[in-house]
Design a protein around this motif. Structure first.
Motif, PDB file in Angstrom:
ATOM      1  N   ARG A  33       0.871  -1.203   0.119  1.00 47.69           N
ATOM      2  CA  ARG A  33       0.066  -0.005  -0.165  1.00 47.69           C
ATOM      3  C   ARG A  33       1.025   1.215   0.045  1.00 47.69           C
ATOM      4  N   ALA A  34       2.062   1.075   0.697  1.00 44.68           N
ATOM      5  CA  ALA A  34       2.780   2.389   0.750  1.00 44.68           C
ATOM      6  C   ALA A  34       3.546   2.723  -0.522  1.00 44.68           C
ATOM      7  N   VAL A  35       4.015   1.705  -1.274  1.00 45.45           N
ATOM      8  CA  VAL A  35       4.654   1.809  -2.344  1.00 45.45           C
ATOM      9  C   VAL A  35       3.573   2.309  -3.552  1.00 45.45           C
ATOM     10  N   ALA A  36       2.558   1.796  -3.434  1.00 47.48           N
ATOM     11  CA  ALA A  36       1.479   1.983  -4.539  1.00 47.48           C
ATOM     12  C   ALA A  36       1.178   3.524  -4.450  1.00 47.48           C
ATOM     13  N   HIS A  37       1.007   3.989  -3.009  1.00 50.33           N
ATOM     14  CA  HIS A  37       0.697   5.414  -2.706  1.00 50.33           C
ATOM     15  C   HIS A  37       1.989   6.178  -3.042  1.00 50.33           C
ATOM     16  N   ALA A  38       3.143   5.969  -3.025  1.00 54.70           N
ATOM     17  CA  ALA A  38       4.189   6.542  -3.034  1.00 54.70           C
ATOM     18  C   ALA A  38       4.462   6.775  -4.841  1.00 54.70           C
ATOM     19  N   LEU A  39       4.192   5.526  -5.491  1.00 56.29           N
ATOM     20  CA  LEU A  39       3.971   5.838  -6.910  1.00 56.29           C
ATOM     21  C   LEU A  39       3.170   6.686  -7.310  1.00 56.29           C
ATOM     22  N   GLY A  40       1.831   6.658  -6.667  1.00 56.33           N
ATOM     23  CA  GLY A  40       0.727   7.634  -7.186  1.00 56.33           C
ATOM     24  C   GLY A  40       1.292   9.112  -6.944  1.00 56.33           C
ATOM     25  N   ASP A  41       2.053   9.300  -5.782  1.00 58.90           N
ATOM     26  CA  ASP A  41       2.721  10.640  -5.410  1.00 58.90           C
ATOM     27  C   ASP A  41       3.724  11.158  -6.124  1.00 58.90           C
ATOM     28  N   GLY A  42       4.104  10.124  -7.416  1.00 64.29           N
ATOM     29  CA  GLY A  42       5.072  10.489  -8.248  1.00 64.29           C
ATOM     30  C   GLY A  42       6.575  10.330  -7.768  1.00 64.29           C
ATOM     31  N   TRP A  43       6.538   9.315  -6.704  1.00 61.51           N
ATOM     32  CA  TRP A  43       8.005   8.674  -6.354  1.00 61.51           C
ATOM     33  C   TRP A  43       8.528   8.070  -7.409  1.00 61.51           C
ATOM     34  N   THR A  44       9.946   7.936  -7.444  1.00 56.28           N
ATOM     35  CA  THR A  44      10.501   7.007  -8.487  1.00 56.28           C
ATOM     36  C   THR A  44      10.785   5.703  -7.518  1.00 56.28           C
ATOM     37  N   TRP A  45      11.306   4.811  -8.475  1.00 57.82           N
ATOM     38  CA  TRP A  45      11.529   3.485  -7.813  1.00 57.82           C
ATOM     39  C   TRP A  45      12.939   3.547  -7.153  1.00 57.82           C
ATOM     40  N   ALA A  46      13.525   4.539  -7.302  1.00 57.28           N
ATOM     41  CA  ALA A  46      14.972   4.751  -6.639  1.00 57.28           C
ATOM     42  C   ALA A  46      14.545   5.440  -5.371  1.00 57.28           C
ATOM     43  N   GLN A  47      13.695   6.199  -5.135  1.00 52.32           N
ATOM     44  CA  GLN A  47      13.264   6.822  -4.034  1.00 52.32           C
ATOM     45  C   GLN A  47      12.549   5.538  -3.044  1.00 52.32           C
ATOM     46  N   ILE A  48      11.911   4.913  -3.675  1.00 53.03           N
ATOM     47  CA  ILE A  48      11.162   3.745  -2.871  1.00 53.03           C
ATOM     48  C   ILE A  48      12.370   2.812  -2.460  1.00 53.03           C
ATOM     49  N   ALA A  49      13.315   2.484  -3.041  1.00 50.57           N
ATOM     50  CA  ALA A  49      14.349   1.583  -2.673  1.00 50.57           C
ATOM     51  C   ALA A  49      14.941   2.249  -1.666  1.00 50.57           C
ATOM     52  N   GLU A  50      15.427   3.502  -1.827  1.00 49.38           N
ATOM     53  CA  GLU A  50      16.274   4.080  -0.738  1.00 49.38           C
ATOM     54  C   GLU A  50      15.425   4.161   0.622  1.00 49.38           C
ATOM     55  N   ALA A  51      14.078   4.388   0.430  1.00 51.23           N
ATOM     56  CA  ALA A  51      13.337   4.386   1.645  1.00 51.23           C
ATOM     57  C   ALA A  51      13.066   2.915   2.146  1.00 51.23           C
ATOM     58  N   LEU A  52      13.279   1.866   1.534  1.00 49.95           N
ATOM     59  CA  LEU A  52      13.039   0.468   1.801  1.00 49.95           C
ATOM     60  C   LEU A  52      14.489  -0.161   2.118  1.00 49.95           C
ATOM     61  N   GLY A  53      15.655   0.607   1.878  1.00 51.43           N
ATOM     62  CA  GLY A  53      17.042   0.078   2.182  1.00 51.43           C
ATOM     63  C   GLY A  53      17.508  -1.031   1.208  1.00 51.43           C
ATOM     64  N   VAL A  54      17.027  -0.887   0.026  1.00 53.44           N
ATOM     65  CA  VAL A  54      17.291  -1.982  -1.007  1.00 53.44           C
ATOM     66  C   VAL A  54      17.589  -1.164  -2.241  1.00 53.44           C
ATOM     67  N   SER A  55      18.304  -1.944  -3.266  1.00 49.60           N
ATOM     68  CA  SER A  55      18.675  -1.532  -4.730  1.00 49.60           C
ATOM     69  C   SER A  55      17.234  -1.109  -5.314  1.00 49.60           C
ATOM     70  N   ARG A  56      17.368  -0.170  -6.270  1.00 52.23           N
ATOM     71  CA  ARG A  56      15.973   0.088  -7.179  1.00 52.23           C
ATOM     72  C   ARG A  56      15.680  -1.130  -7.810  1.00 52.23           C
ATOM     73  N   GLN A  57      16.781  -1.915  -8.407  1.00 53.96           N
ATOM     74  CA  GLN A  57      16.215  -2.987  -9.077  1.00 53.96           C
ATOM     75  C   GLN A  57      15.797  -4.079  -8.239  1.00 53.96           C
ATOM     76  N   ALA A  58      16.055  -4.268  -7.219  1.00 54.43           N
ATOM     77  CA  ALA A  58      15.302  -5.198  -6.169  1.00 54.43           C
ATOM     78  C   ALA A  58      14.067  -4.801  -5.809  1.00 54.43           C
ATOM     79  N   ALA A  59      13.886  -3.495  -5.407  1.00 53.63           N
ATOM     80  CA  ALA A  59      12.665  -2.915  -5.381  1.00 53.63           C
ATOM     81  C   ALA A  59      11.685  -3.052  -6.484  1.00 53.63           C
TER      82      ALA A  59
END
Length: 68
Positions: free
Chosen positions: A33-59
């Protein structure tokens, strides 16, 4: 918020392991749900990955199929 003191005692394996399963399900749902919301708010996969502590590719590999 859960308090550590309120979690099942590890000396009762059935209760403790059931709690682990329940917590994983809640965490997975919250993450999707948080990832879906972040994407809806315009976050990039790189930003999501950083917040989750993983690589962009892994996220992206793990989560994109779940939120698309």
């Amino acid at each position: 918020m859960l308090e550590f003191a309120n979690l099942p005692n590890a000396t009762e394996p059935a209760d403790a392991l059931a709690a682990v399963v329940a917590l994983r399900r809640v965490a997975d749902t919250l993450e999707r749900r948080a990832v879906a919301h972040a994407l809806g708010d315009g976050w990039t996969w790189a930003q999501i990955a950083e917040a989750l502590g993983v690589s962009r590719q892994a996220a992206h590999k793990r989560l994109a199929p779940l939120v698309s």
